[in-house]
Motif scaffolding. Structure first.
Motif: not given
Length: 229
Positions: A61-62, A101-103, A126-128, A151-152
């Protein structure tokens, strides 16, 4: 049989992902337009925000990394769901409305209702992980994901190679404005209108699902005539 659900099993060919139900169920097109105009005028004080709780027992999990970066930044707003009621839509939307932005990292699964809350609030997601949206909601979100989201790669965050604040600061103001406009334009597509009414000139998530299903049904006789299975 075609199955509609809030998250697609990536190995299944007969499942379609549809938006999570939220708390905004407009009864007229006017209400949708009024909400969109309100969001366009919203002043956003924070560069980015995160609404969620850590996953201390999740080795991959990040969220812990994200929360750490958010706390360390003066330009991030954090709503820790271990301390505040994240089931209250007022708390969530209030944070998203003042953020650019919303993570949206994966949680219990790849997708999150929070993704659609952020779009409703005009906050750029913001997607991971590609499974959080890109491989899911193909009927509802643009094929070119760069038009509405960032995207990160999650591995970059886990390895400490991604500074979220610096990455978001590196996006030009012109692109941010274009993405913001695109996100707000998506709002009618990801909401479910009050079932006792209809949106005159707009299609909501339910309308799109029904239309797409009927299109697929109409393809069956044509494909059979062409000799396809």
């Amino acid at each position: 049989m075609t199955v509609l659900g809030i998250e697609l099993s990536l190995w299944s060919q007969n499942e379609i992902a549809i938006p999570y139900p939220m708390y905004f169920h407009p009864s007229s097109t006017t209400e949708v337009f009024e909400w969109q105009n309100k969001i366009r005028r919203q002043k956003r004080r924070y560069l980015f925000s995160f609404v969620g709780a850590p996953r201390p027992h999740g080795t991959k999990s990040i969220r812990g990394k994200i929360i750490h970066q958010c706390i360390a930044s003066r330009e991030c707003q954090l709503l820790d769901c271990n301390k505040f009621d994240c089931m209250d839509p007022i708390n969530v939307i209030k944070i998203f409305r003042i953020s650019i932005f919303c993570l949206q990292p994966p949680g219990d699964s790849y997708t999150r209702r929070s993704t659609f809350d952020s779009i409703l609030a005009g906050c750029i997601p913001v997607f991971f992980h590609p499974g959080s949206a890109y491989n899911q909601y193909k009927w509802y979100l643009p094929k070119n994901s760069t038009k509405y989201a960032v995207f990160i790669p999650e591995q970059f965050v886990l390895d400490g190679k991604a500074d979220i604040e610096n990455i978001l600061h590196g996006i030009s103001k012109e692109r941010v404005t274009a993405m913001s406009h695109r996100v707000i334009k998506l709002i009618p597509r990801i909401i479910y209108a009050d079932p006792r009414s209809r949106l005159d000139s707009l299609e909501d998530a339910f309308d799109i699902a029904v239309k797409k299903i009927l299109q697929n049904v109409n393809k069956i006789p044509r494909e059979e005539n062409e000799g396809k299975k």
